[in-house]
Every structure is written in C-alpha cells, then in structure tokens.
Design a protein around this motif. Structure first.
Motif, PDB file in Angstrom:
ATOM      1  N   UNK A  64      49.461  32.964 -48.159  1.00  0.00           N
ATOM      2  CA  UNK A  64      48.987  34.249 -48.690  1.00  0.00           C
ATOM      3  C   UNK A  64      50.139  35.087 -49.226  1.00  0.00           C
ATOM      4  N   UNK A  65      51.276  35.071 -48.528  1.00  0.00           N
ATOM      5  CA  UNK A  65      52.421  35.862 -48.974  1.00  0.00           C
ATOM      6  C   UNK A  65      52.955  35.371 -50.315  1.00  0.00           C
ATOM      7  N   UNK A  66      52.990  34.058 -50.492  1.00  0.00           N
ATOM      8  CA  UNK A  66      53.498  33.498 -51.755  1.00  0.00           C
ATOM      9  C   UNK A  66      52.544  33.794 -52.908  1.00  0.00           C
ATOM     10  N   UNK A  67      51.244  33.766 -52.635  1.00  0.00           N
ATOM     11  CA  UNK A  67      50.256  33.957 -53.699  1.00  0.00           C
ATOM     12  C   UNK A  67      49.958  35.431 -53.987  1.00  0.00           C
ATOM     13  N   UNK A  68      50.437  36.331 -53.133  1.00  0.00           N
ATOM     14  CA  UNK A  68      50.121  37.757 -53.285  1.00  0.00           C
ATOM     15  C   UNK A  68      50.544  38.265 -54.663  1.00  0.00           C
ATOM     16  N   UNK A  69      49.633  38.957 -55.323  1.00  0.00           N
ATOM     17  CA  UNK A  69      49.930  39.539 -56.621  1.00  0.00           C
ATOM     18  C   UNK A  69      49.840  38.575 -57.783  1.00  0.00           C
ATOM     19  N   UNK A  70      49.453  37.335 -57.513  1.00  0.00           N
ATOM     20  CA  UNK A  70      49.343  36.345 -58.580  1.00  0.00           C
ATOM     21  C   UNK A  70      47.908  36.098 -58.979  1.00  0.00           C
ATOM     22  N   UNK A  71      47.713  35.083 -59.788  1.00  0.00           N
ATOM     23  CA  UNK A  71      46.380  34.777 -60.302  1.00  0.00           C
ATOM     24  C   UNK A  71      45.763  33.556 -59.641  1.00  0.00           C
ATOM     25  N   UNK A  72      46.271  33.173 -58.458  1.00  0.00           N
ATOM     26  CA  UNK A  72      45.704  32.074 -57.684  1.00  0.00           C
ATOM     27  C   UNK A  72      45.242  32.628 -56.341  1.00  0.00           C
ATOM     28  N   UNK A  73      44.011  32.330 -55.981  1.00  0.00           N
ATOM     29  CA  UNK A  73      43.489  32.761 -54.688  1.00  0.00           C
ATOM     30  C   UNK A  73      42.939  31.551 -53.944  1.00  0.00           C
ATOM     31  N   UNK A  74      42.981  31.632 -52.617  1.00  0.00           N
ATOM     32  CA  UNK A  74      42.475  30.556 -51.784  1.00  0.00           C
ATOM     33  C   UNK A  74      41.114  30.937 -51.216  1.00  0.00           C
ATOM     34  N   UNK A  75      40.165  30.027 -51.370  1.00  0.00           N
ATOM     35  CA  UNK A  75      38.839  30.173 -50.777  1.00  0.00           C
ATOM     36  C   UNK A  75      38.791  29.203 -49.595  1.00  0.00           C
ATOM     37  N   UNK A  76      39.054  29.721 -48.392  1.00  0.00           N
ATOM     38  CA  UNK A  76      39.201  28.869 -47.219  1.00  0.00           C
ATOM     39  C   UNK A  76      37.884  28.667 -46.481  1.00  0.00           C
ATOM     40  N   UNK A  77      37.716  27.451 -45.975  1.00  0.00           N
ATOM     41  CA  UNK A  77      36.642  27.158 -45.024  1.00  0.00           C
ATOM     42  C   UNK A  77      37.279  26.481 -43.821  1.00  0.00           C
ATOM     43  N   UNK A  78      37.067  27.031 -42.636  1.00  0.00           N
ATOM     44  CA  UNK A  78      37.660  26.445 -41.436  1.00  0.00           C
ATOM     45  C   UNK A  78      36.661  25.510 -40.764  1.00  0.00           C
ATOM     46  N   UNK A  79      37.156  24.343 -40.366  1.00  0.00           N
ATOM     47  CA  UNK A  79      36.347  23.347 -39.670  1.00  0.00           C
ATOM     48  C   UNK A  79      36.942  23.148 -38.279  1.00  0.00           C
ATOM     49  N   UNK A  80      36.152  23.409 -37.271  1.00  0.00           N
ATOM     50  CA  UNK A  80      36.619  23.288 -35.891  1.00  0.00           C
ATOM     51  C   UNK A  80      36.362  21.861 -35.416  1.00  0.00           C
ATOM     52  N   UNK A  81      37.362  21.028 -35.602  1.00  0.00           N
ATOM     53  CA  UNK A  81      37.276  19.619 -35.241  1.00  0.00           C
ATOM     54  C   UNK A  81      38.471  19.260 -34.367  1.00  0.00           C
ATOM     55  N   UNK A  82      38.285  18.264 -33.504  1.00  0.00           N
ATOM     56  CA  UNK A  82      39.368  17.846 -32.646  1.00  0.00           C
ATOM     57  C   UNK A  82      38.886  17.593 -31.234  1.00  0.00           C
ATOM     58  N   UNK A  83      39.836  17.538 -30.303  1.00  0.00           N
ATOM     59  CA  UNK A  83      39.494  17.222 -28.913  1.00  0.00           C
ATOM     60  C   UNK A  83      38.615  18.298 -28.294  1.00  0.00           C
ATOM     61  N   UNK A  84      38.921  19.561 -28.566  1.00  0.00           N
ATOM     62  CA  UNK A  84      38.108  20.632 -27.981  1.00  0.00           C
ATOM     63  C   UNK A  84      36.669  20.565 -28.478  1.00  0.00           C
ATOM     64  N   UNK A  85      36.500  20.285 -29.758  1.00  0.00           N
ATOM     65  CA  UNK A  85      35.153  20.153 -30.310  1.00  0.00           C
ATOM     66  C   UNK A  85      34.437  18.977 -29.648  1.00  0.00           C
ATOM     67  N   UNK A  86      35.154  17.867 -29.482  1.00  0.00           N
ATOM     68  CA  UNK A  86      34.535  16.699 -28.857  1.00  0.00           C
ATOM     69  C   UNK A  86      34.097  17.006 -27.426  1.00  0.00           C
ATOM     70  N   UNK A  87      34.946  17.691 -26.680  1.00  0.00           N
ATOM     71  CA  UNK A  87      34.606  18.007 -25.299  1.00  0.00           C
ATOM     72  C   UNK A  87      33.413  18.953 -25.212  1.00  0.00           C
ATOM     73  N   UNK A  88      33.272  19.828 -26.207  1.00  0.00           N
ATOM     74  CA  UNK A  88      32.187  20.801 -26.178  1.00  0.00           C
ATOM     75  C   UNK A  88      30.862  20.225 -26.653  1.00  0.00           C
ATOM     76  N   UNK A  89      30.921  19.311 -27.649  1.00  0.00           N
ATOM     77  CA  UNK A  89      29.686  18.863 -28.297  1.00  0.00           C
ATOM     78  C   UNK A  89      29.515  17.357 -28.358  1.00  0.00           C
ATOM     79  N   UNK A  90      30.589  16.590 -28.135  1.00  0.00           N
ATOM     80  CA  UNK A  90      30.527  15.150 -28.305  1.00  0.00           C
ATOM     81  C   UNK A  90      30.716  14.701 -29.739  1.00  0.00           C
ATOM     82  N   UNK A  91      30.961  15.649 -30.655  1.00  0.00           N
ATOM     83  CA  UNK A  91      31.157  15.314 -32.070  1.00  0.00           C
ATOM     84  C   UNK A  91      32.628  15.083 -32.368  1.00  0.00           C
ATOM     85  N   UNK A  92      32.908  14.094 -33.206  1.00  0.00           N
ATOM     86  CA  UNK A  92      34.266  13.883 -33.697  1.00  0.00           C
ATOM     87  C   UNK A  92      34.364  14.308 -35.154  1.00  0.00           C
ATOM     88  N   UNK A  93      33.602  13.674 -36.028  1.00  0.00           N
ATOM     89  CA  UNK A  93      33.554  14.067 -37.433  1.00  0.00           C
ATOM     90  C   UNK A  93      32.137  13.821 -37.950  1.00  0.00           C
TER      91      UNK A  93
END
Length: 353
Positions: free
Chosen positions: A28-57
C-alpha cells in the motif's frame, strides 16, 4: 487510467499472518498516490481452518482464487506433532495443490547478499544469483505408493516424473531470465552420472535451447558438486536451473548463504499467466514464536516485490528492494518487532519518480 489488480491473500498460520500483514502495508505504501490499486480478497486456509472445519482447499474457494491476478501467501502448518493434524497433510493439500493445479512450473528464488547482512560464509564474495526450480514434476508429482504398509515387508515408491514438455518450459524460462541479467550465464544442475534417464532428457533439452541463445554462457554441475561450489564460491553463479527436488534443497542452501531464510523471497510462477502466480516467504509458520510479533517480515516483503515484477510493475518492485536494502544496511543488531521492521521499510521507500 486506474489499474485494479485482484489480489488473493492467504495469510495461513502462525507467523504467516504477521508477516503478510507487513507485506500488505508495504504494498500500500509503494502504491500510494499512483494509478494502481489492489482489490484484495482474503482466504482463511491452513491448519487452523482444517482444525475448525475439516477443510483444506474447498473447490469453490480454489475456483475463486483462480479469478485473481496473483496470490500473496504467508505460511501454513500447525504445531509439529499435533495429533489432530496427523492425516491432514496441509502442505500437499493446499500449497502443493495450488502449485500443481495452477501450473506454477517456475519456482524462482533470488539469492542476494545485501549490504549490512552477515552471511554464514567466511568470505562469500558478491552473491547475486537466481535459482529456477521446476515446480510441477519430479518426485513431488505424487506418483508412487506403499505396498504391505505397516509390515516388515513394506515397500514404498516415489517416482520422479520428468517430461520433455515440463523440462523444456522450465529451461526456456530460465534462459529468458538469464537474457535479462548482466552476466548472461546459466548453470544447469542434475545428477546425470546416476540418474541417467532423466539426466539425458534434461541434457538434450538444455543443449537444444542453448543453441537458440548463443549469448548465454552455459555450464553443468552435478548437484552434489553444486552444493560445494555454492558454499566455496557462490559468486560464480548467475542463473541456476534444476529439477524440483534438487531445487528444493539448493534454494534452502542459497537462503542460508544470503543471510538466512528470513530474507529468502520466493515466487511460484505461471509464466503463461493462465492462472495466478503465488508469492511467499519460505520460512514456514514457526508456531513456537507465533503471536509474539518476533518474526522478520523481510522475506514476505521481498516476495511482494517479486509479485510487482510479475505484474509488470518493475519500478515498484525496485522501490521495495531499495527500501529493504536501506533498512538492512542501517538495521544494526538491535531486536525489532515485526511491525517495527515494516515501519522501517515503509519509511525507507523512495518517493515516486
């Protein structure tokens, strides 16, 4: 005109969450004031997700990730020996699945010894090379199995898969990187004296592609010899291309030479851009220090710089690397928290030209 980049963020587990946060701040600091923006989507995947739901991917989330231009990945893995994760195989079910399904056939790992950073070597010389590791074949393809498991007669096989198609595309990518570098030298690494079948295919393809690049100096090393030369004289290397398993080992050695894996950036690249490429530090989730804000986020930040390069934002990637270089040169030995390192690198980012 504003360019919007769809970025999938997978912080994962442990310190992966902490270092990814700082990488995002730097982006964000590098892109500040420029003409490129990031549209982020976070995906909660990993060991914690597996322990909570049994899902991997889950398939739906993999399909959603595929719609992005790039992936910023933290680290995955729970506490070693946790019996709840015994059959989870998070790395193969998540990390390797993304690499294989998204055709990340070029794993690119730069190794540079920055000013102010101590190498484990007594006299390292100038260290600035890139390891290009084939990412979708070799023993990691999962071609193998176990017979009579759990008995005294157990048999285990792990077949190294090497196709002319897979070798040629990684070799061509390595030559394209060598063409862009000043020294224009490529070393291909294998074990042709023992692995005679796959070695012969690699040799034939390297020689064929080399003939199309007369300006690139090409040499060969056995992988065992390469480990010796990488320690005794790493300055001789420019671009190294090798198979999946050898590359896995050599890149960790390269990380140690470059000051430790806390500084080791990585890009799992789909050069054809049919799927998003993935950028990640390689230090793992370090559950022993997770939540303590002790982890150095520099590797994650340098991985974000590689992402900029891949997205055609070379100037932005260079500004990140220059800021990291300035921070490492001025850092000294005082311990700093994860956010403090992020703050220092952000403060060192040069104004937009």
């Amino acid at each position: 005109m504003t360019r919007t980049i769809k970025l999938a963020v997978i912080p994962g587990d442990g310190i992966g969450v902490e270092v990814t946060e700082q990488a995002n701040r730097v982006l964000d600091a590098v892109l500040a004031g420029g003409d490129v923006v990031l549209d982020r989507t976070e995906f909660k995947l990993g060991a914690e997700r597996f322990l909570a739901t049994g899902d991997t991917l889950p398939a739906a989330e993999q399909a959603a990730i595929a719609e992005h231009e790039a992936i910023l990945f933290g680290a995955v893995g729970g506490v070693p020996g946790d019996p709840r994760l015994k059959n989870a195989n998070i790395e193969r079910g998540l990390l390797l699945k993304l690499r294989f399904d998204f055709e990340h056939y070029a794993n690119v790992r730069p190794c540079a010894l920055f000013p102010g950073v101590e190498s484990t070597l007594k006299h390292p010389g100038e260290v600035d090379f890139v390891v290009v590791r084939e990412g979708t074949e070799g023993p990691y393809a999962g071609n193998g199995g176990r017979l009579r498991a759990g008995t005294p007669n157990e048999v285990s096989t792990e077949v190294s898969v090497n196709t002319a198609f897979g070798i040629e595309r990684i070799v061509r990518h390595a030559f394209s990187i060598a063409e862009q570098r000043d020294r224009k030298k490529l070393t291909w690494v294998h074990k042709t004296n023992v692995l005679v079948h796959s070695g012969a295919t690699w040799q034939r393809i390297v020689e064929t592609v080399a003939a199309e690049h007369p300006g690139i100096a090409v040499d060969y090393m056995h992988v065992d010899a390469a480990t010796i030369h990488m320690v005794q004289n790493p300055a001789q290397f420019d671009v190294i291309v090798t198979d999946n398993l050898f590359g896995d080992i050599l890149t960790d050695l390269a990380g140690a030479i470059g000051g430790g894996i806390g500084l080791a950036a990585s890009g799992s690249i789909n050069p054809d851009r049919t799927f998003p490429s993935m950028f990640e530090p390689v230090h793992g989730s370090a559950p022993d220090i997770a939540g303590q804000q002790k982890a150095d986020p520099t590797a994650a930040i340098l991985s974000a710089a590689l992402m900029f390069d891949h997205l055609g934002l070379q100037a932005e990637g260079d500004r990140v690397r220059d800021a990291v270089r300035a921070d490492l040169a001025a850092r000294g030995t005082a311990a700093r928290s994860t956010p403090e390192v992020g703050d220092a690198i952000i403060a060192a980012i040069a104004p937009r030209a």
